[in-house]
Design an enzyme around this catalytic site. Structure first.
Site, PDB file in Angstrom:
ATOM      1  N   LYS A  48      -9.237  -6.476   3.905  1.00 26.28           N
ATOM      2  CA  LYS A  48      -9.242  -5.018   3.889  1.00 26.28           C
ATOM      3  C   LYS A  48      -9.685  -4.389   5.211  1.00 26.28           C
ATOM      4  CE  LYS A  48      -8.395  -3.200   0.009  1.00 26.28           C
ATOM      5  NZ  LYS A  48      -9.208  -2.985  -1.078  1.00 26.28           N
TER       6      LYS A  48
ATOM      7  N   CYS B 221     -11.419  38.272  19.862  1.00 30.13           N
ATOM      8  CA  CYS B 221     -11.183  39.495  20.628  1.00 30.13           C
ATOM      9  C   CYS B 221     -11.613  40.774  19.921  1.00 30.13           C
ATOM     10  CB  CYS B 221      -9.710  39.601  21.014  1.00 30.13           C
ATOM     11  SG  CYS B 221      -8.656  40.033  19.615  1.00 30.13           S
TER      12      CYS B 221
ATOM     13  N   GLU C 173       1.381  -9.751   6.084  1.00 29.12           N
ATOM     14  CA  GLU C 173       2.088  -8.478   5.906  1.00 29.12           C
ATOM     15  C   GLU C 173       1.098  -7.341   5.743  1.00 29.12           C
ATOM     16  OE1 GLU C 173       4.101 -10.516   2.710  1.00 29.12           O
ATOM     17  OE2 GLU C 173       3.455  -8.990   1.282  1.00 29.12           O
TER      18      GLU C 173
ATOM     19  N   TYR D 209       7.411  -6.795  -1.765  1.00 31.61           N
ATOM     20  CA  TYR D 209       6.511  -7.823  -1.244  1.00 31.61           C
ATOM     21  C   TYR D 209       6.690  -9.173  -1.918  1.00 31.61           C
ATOM     22  CZ  TYR D 209       3.399  -6.667  -5.204  1.00 31.61           C
ATOM     23  OH  TYR D 209       2.882  -6.440  -6.436  1.00 31.61           O
TER      24      TYR D 209
ATOM     25  N   LYS E 133      -0.758  -4.307   3.967  1.00 38.26           N
ATOM     26  CA  LYS E 133      -1.043  -4.015   2.561  1.00 38.26           C
ATOM     27  C   LYS E 133      -0.893  -2.511   2.348  1.00 38.26           C
ATOM     28  CE  LYS E 133      -4.199  -4.622  -1.265  1.00 38.26           C
ATOM     29  NZ  LYS E 133      -4.301  -3.204  -1.647  1.00 38.26           N
TER      30      LYS E 133
ATOM     31  N   CYS F 282      -5.844  39.181  23.016  1.00 39.16           N
ATOM     32  CA  CYS F 282      -6.704  38.158  22.431  1.00 39.16           C
ATOM     33  C   CYS F 282      -6.591  36.904  23.285  1.00 39.16           C
ATOM     34  CB  CYS F 282      -6.275  37.863  20.998  1.00 39.16           C
ATOM     35  SG  CYS F 282      -7.259  36.587  20.211  1.00 39.16           S
TER      36      CYS F 282
ATOM     37  N   ASP G  39      -0.946   1.041   0.751  1.00 39.26           N
ATOM     38  CA  ASP G  39      -1.835   1.689  -0.200  1.00 39.26           C
ATOM     39  C   ASP G  39      -0.987   2.574  -1.105  1.00 39.26           C
ATOM     40  OD1 ASP G  39      -4.063   2.438  -1.490  1.00 39.26           O
ATOM     41  OD2 ASP G  39      -4.875   3.693   0.104  1.00 39.26           O
TER      42      ASP G  39
ATOM     43  N   CYS H 272     -11.170  39.776  14.446  1.00 40.32           N
ATOM     44  CA  CYS H 272     -10.957  38.502  15.138  1.00 40.32           C
ATOM     45  C   CYS H 272     -12.224  38.079  15.873  1.00 40.32           C
ATOM     46  CB  CYS H 272      -9.789  38.643  16.122  1.00 40.32           C
ATOM     47  SG  CYS H 272      -9.588  37.224  17.203  1.00 40.32           S
TER      48      CYS H 272
ATOM     49  N   CYS I  37      -4.881  37.589  13.567  1.00 40.50           N
ATOM     50  CA  CYS I  37      -5.414  38.579  14.486  1.00 40.50           C
ATOM     51  C   CYS I  37      -4.210  39.304  15.059  1.00 40.50           C
ATOM     52  CB  CYS I  37      -6.170  37.879  15.608  1.00 40.50           C
ATOM     53  SG  CYS I  37      -6.348  38.887  17.072  1.00 40.50           S
TER      54      CYS I  37
HETATM   55  O1  D41 Z   1       1.468  -4.208   0.132  1.00 44.05           O
HETATM   56  C1  D41 Z   1       0.860  -4.462  -0.901  1.00 44.05           C
HETATM   57  N1  D41 Z   1       0.131  -3.536  -1.475  1.00 44.05           N
HETATM   58  C2  D41 Z   1       0.937  -5.819  -1.553  1.00 44.05           C
HETATM   59  C3  D41 Z   1       0.473  -5.977  -2.839  1.00 44.05           C
HETATM   60  C4  D41 Z   1       1.474  -6.923  -0.872  1.00 44.05           C
HETATM   61  N2  D41 Z   1       1.950  -6.801   0.384  1.00 44.05           N
HETATM   62  N3  D41 Z   1       1.509  -8.120  -1.469  1.00 44.05           N
HETATM   63  C5  D41 Z   1       1.057  -8.302  -2.724  1.00 44.05           C
HETATM   64  N4  D41 Z   1       1.133  -9.515  -3.271  1.00 44.05           N
HETATM   65  C6  D41 Z   1       0.671  -9.743  -4.494  1.00 44.05           C
HETATM   66  C7  D41 Z   1       0.737 -11.119  -5.054  1.00 44.05           C
HETATM   67  C8  D41 Z   1       0.299 -12.125  -4.054  1.00 44.05           C
HETATM   68  C9  D41 Z   1      -0.156 -11.229  -6.276  1.00 44.05           C
HETATM   69  C10 D41 Z   1       2.145 -11.399  -5.467  1.00 44.05           C
HETATM   70  C11 D41 Z   1       0.518  -7.212  -3.473  1.00 44.05           C
HETATM   71  C12 D41 Z   1       0.083  -7.494  -4.794  1.00 44.05           C
HETATM   72  N5  D41 Z   1       0.170  -8.760  -5.274  1.00 44.05           N
HETATM   73  C13 D41 Z   1      -0.481  -6.508  -5.703  1.00 44.05           C
HETATM   74  N6  D41 Z   1      -0.336  -5.184  -5.623  1.00 44.05           N
HETATM   75  C14 D41 Z   1      -0.995  -4.630  -6.630  1.00 44.05           C
HETATM   76  C15 D41 Z   1      -1.562  -5.601  -7.371  1.00 44.05           C
HETATM   77  C16 D41 Z   1      -1.238  -6.778  -6.789  1.00 44.05           C
END
Ligand code: D41
Length: 667
Positions: free
Chosen positions: A315, A411, A114, A226, A116, A432, A118, A408, A426
């Site tokens: 990451k 021109c 999936e 999640y 992640k 211009c 932010d 400007c 301007c």
């Molecule tokens: O999308 C995410 N940021 C995300 C965070 C995700 N897709 N899965 C996550 N799964 C976990 C566990 C496996 C520990 C249940 C997480 C996080 N933890 C998580 N987010 C912040 C701390 C941990």
């Protein structure tokens, strides 16, 4: 309405609204228009206003609390929220895979992959299907109570839907903000002179920790589930993907980028796949998460310190990097807006070399205290232009202040800043070259000089081949010059010359509109033409005089006046008149037959377009508006006329079909 009937209706409305919310936010498949949705919501609010005893805490009308909390309380999670181990490269991913295979004595493992997000991890407790509390992750054991704010997230059900709802369940997910929502929020903050957020994550965090949920309700937050924490009740689900599916069926939003992956190669593929579309996603993601899909295998693997052994975040490179700001240059936009742009020492941000970043406007430079020579954080996200997020003050040495130019750079015309506006502009307009192409496109357009066959592409081509740089050059083009252009035959060249010639016969209001004076649209151009009846008089009008005209405020008055103060503009107008652009005398208003009458056009006419009908009416002194009111004199209806026709009948406004209308205007 009787109480009994109201109770039933309110419940039915709540169910409908919740269903449409689910279709809209979770399934992304709305079945009703926004308007239909609003009507249902309004009906529910009306019932609840009449019978306040019917309001339930989980009614869709109750998402926003009325009074702020005084501080965020602490909440203990039933099961701790664990953290995620990271992998930053291929080797670390391989090591993770090897470890798991060994522990499970298996040759291959199935994962769930999936995105992640932010954002901020949040734990939401549902009891008997009702949202009871929501808390930030905090230290993993205890978080802050943000229930009041979480409830404002439209996407989230206040009550779970569907079958097999457990007595109790902790739902875990991330609160995020889209790039678009973030940009809009910052624009709003900028306009109000309030705090600018550095990135969507900070904006989401700030919004989530508000004490007043009315503020949060204005912030475009989303939530993606999640996983789950503690629960009571039977859930015979054996894999992570099944859990996600179940959560979605209960009405909870789950990321659409979720996939069952068989073996490490599928994982690597998924990482590359998501990496490739990262910049197109609506939200910031900083990696992908792989979780061993089988729950029994997860149990066997267990935890190390506070992170499960069965999951890893692989990451992506960060979207923010540090570089030096070498200079600040000015870009002149299509509307004459001067935008300061940072020239940066080239830096690679998530795979793309960044050399420029927008600084928006002078206020933002001041607010962020950016100086030439500073070291800065640069951020690149989505398809948004790279941005200077913040200055690293500790590294500051030998910097210089940026000053906005007062002429400007393109021109040489004056640069002005309107009261209450953040941007400098301007006022060169037609003269211009930065604004030119757009100005020429506008000049040639249908409602302006109506030059047939002179479209955007051709204008750009003519400009790039050096044949035109201002609108005045259009009328010096020859058939031979045109025929020499790529993709232009001699026949089209001739046609264009004819069209140019034809456009010379125009009206004063079209000509004024065609000049492209800022904020002078068709209506204002018409007002000016009617009031002054001559171009010379408009050119000479003072701002005070212009302001006395209804519909013209101080800003537009200043725009008009300054436009005609520019020598370049007067020269261009002079040239246009010299090549033979002309118009008849404006008739006195009172001579016009339909003077002051108000018309609405609806449905499709057969003998003419609505625009033609509108032009005819305007030329006879009538006003044409978009909506029917008691003040409307006539509604002209064509085929498939809808609500405007009905409204006219309802209000007793005279309606005319096309035939009668034609008789009327040809009288
Ligand atoms: O999308 C995410 N940021 C995300 C965070 C995700 N897709 N899965 C996550 N799964 C976990 C566990 C496996 C520990 C249940 C997480 C996080 N933890 C998580 N987010 C912040 C701390 C941990």
């Amino acid at each position: 309405m009787e109480l009994e009937q109201a109770t039933e209706r309110a419940e039915a409305l709540r169910q409908l609204i919740n269903k449409y919310n689910y279709q809209y936010y979770v399934l992304d498949e709305p079945s009703k228009t926004d308007h239909e949705y609003d009507l249902l919501m309004r009906e529910l609010i009306d019932i609840e206003t009449e019978f306040p005893e019917l309001i339930t805490p989980n009614s869709p009308t109750q998402r926003v609390g009325v009074s702020p909390v005084s501080a965020l309380k602490e909440v203990k999670h039933l099961l701790p929220m664990l953290s995620l181990a990271n992998a930053f490269n291929e080797d670390e991913m391989q090591a993770f895979y090897k470890r798991i295979k060994e522990k499970l004595s298996l040759d291959s493992i199935v994962f769930s992959g999936e995105t992640k997000f932010d954002g901020l991890a949040v734990n939401i407790l549902y009891e008997n299907g009702f949202l009871i509390t929501a808390a930030t992750r905090g230290d993993g054991s205890v978080g802050e109570d943000v229930t009041h704010n979480i409830r404002t997230i439209q996407q989230l059900p206040l009550k779970l839907i569907g079958d097999n709802i457990p007595q109790l369940i902790e739902v875990r997910g991330e609160v995020v903000m889209t790039h678009k929502g973030f940009a809009k929020l910052n624009d709003r903050q900028r306009q109000k002179g309030e705090k600018i957020f550095a990135n969507p994550r900070n904006a989401a965090a700030g919004s989530l920790r508000q004490l007043d949920s009315r503020v949060t309700a204005q912030r475009p937050l989303s939530f993606f589930t999640y996983g789950i924490g503690d629960y009571k009740g039977d859930m015979d689900l054996t894999s992570h993907t099944e859990i996600l599916r179940q959560l979605q069926q209960w009405g909870l939003p789950v990321s659409s980028e979720t996939k069952r992956l068989d073996g490490i190669e599928a994982c690597q593929h998924f990482y590359a796949e998501i990496g490739a579309i990262r910049s197109e996603l609506a939200h910031d993601i900083d990696g992908v998460v792989f979780k061993v899909n089988d729950i029994a295998q997860q149990r066997k693997l267990g935890f190390v310190s506070r992170a499960p052994r069965w999951a890893i975040a692989y990451k992506f490179p960060p979207l923010e990097e540090i570089t030096q700001l070498l200079d600040i240059e000015i870009q002149v936009g299509r509307t004459g807006a001067l935008t300061p742009v940072a020239r940066l020492s080239p830096v690679n941000v998530a795979g793309v070399t960044v050399t420029n970043a927008t600084l928006h406007n002078i206020d933002e430079i001041k607010r962020k205290d950016i100086k030439i020579g500073d070291w800065v954080y640069v951020r690149r996200a989505g398809d948004v232009i790279p941005e200077v997020v913040a200055v690293i003050k500790e590294k500051r040495a030998n910097v210089s202040e940026f000053v906005m130019p007062d002429i400007c750079p393109v021109c040489g015309s004056d640069v002005v800043r309107q009261e209450g506006e953040a941007v400098f502009r301007c006022i060169g307009g037609l003269s211009c070259s930065a604004q030119n192409i757009q100005a020429i496109i506008h000049f040639a357009s249908r409602k302006a000089m109506n030059i047939d066959g002179l479209g955007d592409k051709l204008i750009i081509q003519l400009n790039e081949s050096g044949l035109i740089s201002t609108v005045a050059d259009l009328y010096s083009l020859s058939t031979e010059q045109l025929a020499d252009l790529d993709r232009m035959g001699s026949k089209s060249a001739e046609n264009l010359i004819v069209a140019l010639d034809k456009s010379k016969e125009t009206t004063l209001e079209r000509f004024i509109y065609a000049l492209g004076i800022r904020e002078v649209g068709e209506a204002t151009a018409r007002t000016l033409a009617k009031k002054y009846k001559s171009l010379e008089l408009i050119e000479e009008a003072t701002t005070d005089e212009l302001e006395t005209i209804s519909d013209i405020g101080p800003i537009v008055a200043l725009n008009i006046h300054s436009f005609f103060q520019q020598k370049h503009n007067l020269e261009i107008i002079e040239r246009l008149l010299l090549v033979g652009i002309h118009w008849g005398h404006e008739k006195d208003e009172t001579e016009l037959r339909l003077n002051g009458m108000s018309f609405v056009l609806t449905g499709s006419l057969q003998k003419m377009t609505r625009e033609e009908a509108k032009q005819r009416l305007l030329s006879l002194g009538a006003k044409v508006t978009g909506s029917v009111s008691k003040k409307t004199n006539y509604v002209i209806y064509g085929e498939n006329a809808g609500s405007k026709y009905e409204k006219a009948v309802e209000l007793g406004v005279t309606t005319l079909n096309e035939e009668s209308f034609i008789k009327m205007i040809e009288k």
